[in-house]
Scaffold this motif. Structure first.
Motif, PDB file in Angstrom:
ATOM      1  N   ALA A 164      25.031 -25.377  50.564  1.00 51.81           N
ATOM      2  CA  ALA A 164      26.202 -24.846  50.442  1.00 51.81           C
ATOM      3  C   ALA A 164      26.732 -24.235  48.906  1.00 51.81           C
ATOM      4  N   ASP A 165      26.194 -25.026  47.863  1.00 52.35           N
ATOM      5  CA  ASP A 165      26.231 -24.503  46.651  1.00 52.35           C
ATOM      6  C   ASP A 165      25.286 -23.679  45.925  1.00 52.35           C
ATOM      7  N   THR A 166      24.693 -22.882  47.158  1.00 56.00           N
ATOM      8  CA  THR A 166      23.785 -21.857  46.855  1.00 56.00           C
ATOM      9  C   THR A 166      23.909 -20.463  47.390  1.00 56.00           C
ATOM     10  N   PRO A 167      23.590 -19.300  47.152  1.00 57.64           N
ATOM     11  CA  PRO A 167      23.845 -17.922  47.646  1.00 57.64           C
ATOM     12  C   PRO A 167      23.207 -17.917  48.818  1.00 57.64           C
ATOM     13  N   VAL A 168      22.300 -18.759  49.349  1.00 55.48           N
ATOM     14  CA  VAL A 168      21.482 -18.764  50.632  1.00 55.48           C
ATOM     15  C   VAL A 168      22.605 -18.829  51.870  1.00 55.48           C
ATOM     16  N   GLN A 169      22.537 -17.987  52.891  1.00 53.27           N
ATOM     17  CA  GLN A 169      23.404 -18.034  53.915  1.00 53.27           C
ATOM     18  C   GLN A 169      22.728 -18.525  54.999  1.00 53.27           C
ATOM     19  N   VAL A 170      23.195 -19.323  55.829  1.00 55.03           N
ATOM     20  CA  VAL A 170      22.596 -19.823  57.298  1.00 55.03           C
ATOM     21  C   VAL A 170      23.888 -19.671  58.094  1.00 55.03           C
ATOM     22  N   VAL A 171      23.268 -18.866  59.241  1.00 56.52           N
ATOM     23  CA  VAL A 171      24.088 -18.488  60.365  1.00 56.52           C
ATOM     24  C   VAL A 171      23.393 -18.750  61.811  1.00 56.52           C
ATOM     25  N   TYR A 172      24.263 -19.576  62.360  1.00 55.60           N
ATOM     26  CA  TYR A 172      24.027 -20.041  63.987  1.00 55.60           C
ATOM     27  C   TYR A 172      24.580 -19.482  65.118  1.00 55.60           C
ATOM     28  N   VAL A 173      23.941 -18.623  65.885  1.00 57.72           N
ATOM     29  CA  VAL A 173      24.670 -17.965  67.071  1.00 57.72           C
ATOM     30  C   VAL A 173      24.404 -18.724  68.255  1.00 57.72           C
ATOM     31  N   ALA A 174      25.283 -19.026  69.302  1.00 53.90           N
ATOM     32  CA  ALA A 174      24.885 -19.590  70.529  1.00 53.90           C
ATOM     33  C   ALA A 174      25.129 -18.591  71.744  1.00 53.90           C
ATOM     34  N   PRO A 175      24.316 -18.043  72.214  1.00 57.69           N
ATOM     35  CA  PRO A 175      24.817 -17.154  73.193  1.00 57.69           C
ATOM     36  C   PRO A 175      24.753 -17.868  74.642  1.00 57.69           C
ATOM     37  N   ARG A 176      25.440 -17.630  75.583  1.00 54.77           N
ATOM     38  CA  ARG A 176      25.430 -18.315  76.995  1.00 54.77           C
ATOM     39  C   ARG A 176      24.282 -17.456  77.805  1.00 54.77           C
ATOM     40  N   ALA A 177      24.227 -17.603  79.032  1.00 52.71           N
ATOM     41  CA  ALA A 177      23.086 -17.086  79.787  1.00 52.71           C
ATOM     42  C   ALA A 177      23.027 -15.648  79.696  1.00 52.71           C
ATOM     43  N   THR A 178      21.696 -15.134  79.577  1.00 50.23           N
ATOM     44  CA  THR A 178      21.437 -14.068  78.991  1.00 50.23           C
ATOM     45  C   THR A 178      20.237 -13.577  79.971  1.00 50.23           C
TER      46      THR A 178
END
Length: 260
Positions: A164-178
């Motif tokens: 959280a105190d760094t420039p590194v981004q962490v993204v989590y995306v949760a699709p439904r049935a695909t």
């Protein structure tokens, strides 16, 4: 998150959601390195190159080191590779369990472990992980898959807070049935029987890019699935009751065989 003039390593880019991400990323001005166990099956084109990587390999960390040395320009990783099998737990072979644990969770952790120090040193970098609604809601027939996706969601949450105190981004995306090849016809018939909405890979890919461009930390897709995620978190008994009503239908599609 800036996409233009950025180089993303795309894991799981040979089919389904990952394949659907390729063109939008290139149109946004990004360069994409597709990692695959079968790089000869992917046709390189403008803005896209292909490298060998086996996410299930015991020596994945060494493969990542070699890849990183060969491609120092990588400043983002999108992990959307996955393994799945719809079956009762006793009907799953050990190889089924190992495959899901290894690809869905272990590989994500090793990829992050490798790239985090590099991105921290560069003062820039992004890690994008594609999870699932089943990373928040346990569903019959998906015990192993849910376990790995619950683990992935927890891992990304902890990693985001760790960085959280760094420039590194962490993204989590949760699709439904695909609608991807990972789903058997049995699963497609189950979704139809339950009246579940099923998204196209292209729609999911558009949401992943939107989450990246908007700097979302997490994004859950689909309605009412997003509501069920919230309800399951605060009143899981309500979801228990709803699942119990669906269980006879689900059981019709579940494998009844038991592997020793």
């Amino acid at each position: 998150m800036r996409l233009h003039d950025r180089t993303f390593l795309l894991l799981g880019g040979t089919g389904g959601i990952g394949k659907a991400l390729l063109d939008p990323l290139v149109r946004a001005g990004a360069r994409v390195i597709v990692a695959s166990r079968h790089p000869d099956t992917v046709e390189p084109r403008q803005g896209v190159s292909v490298v060998y990587l086996d996410l299930a390999a015991a020596e994945l960390d060494h493969q990542l080191s070699h890849l990183s040395e060969s491609h120092p320009e990588i400043d983002g990783v999108i992990h959307c590779a996955g393994q799945n099998r719809f079956a009762r737990l006793p009907a799953m072979a050990l190889s089924d369990l190992d495959a899901q644990l290894t690809v869905n969770l272990r590989s994500a952790m090793l990829v992050a472990r490798h790239f985090v120090p590099r991105f921290e040193k560069a003062r820039s970098g992004a890690l994008v992980f594609v999870g699932s609604t089943f990373g928040s809601i346990g569903f019959p027939g998906y015990t192993a898959y849910c376990a790995t996706k619950f683990g992935l969601r927890g891992f990304t949450e902890a990693l985001r807070r760790e960085l959280a105190d760094t420039p590194v981004q962490v993204v989590y995306v949760a699709p439904r049935a695909t609608a991807t090849d990972m789903n058997s016809e049995q699963v497609s018939e189950l979704n139809r029987a339950l009246g579940n909405s099923v998204d196209t890979p292209e729609l999911v890919a558009s949401h992943i890019l939107a989450a990246m461009e908007n700097d979302d930390r997490r994004r859950f897709l689909g309605w009412p699935e997003k509501l069920f995620v919230v309800i399951n978190g605060v009143l899981p008994r309500l979801v228990d009751k709803a699942m119990l009503k669906q269980l006879p239908i689900i059981r019709r599609f579940l494998s009844s065989g038991v592997l020793s």
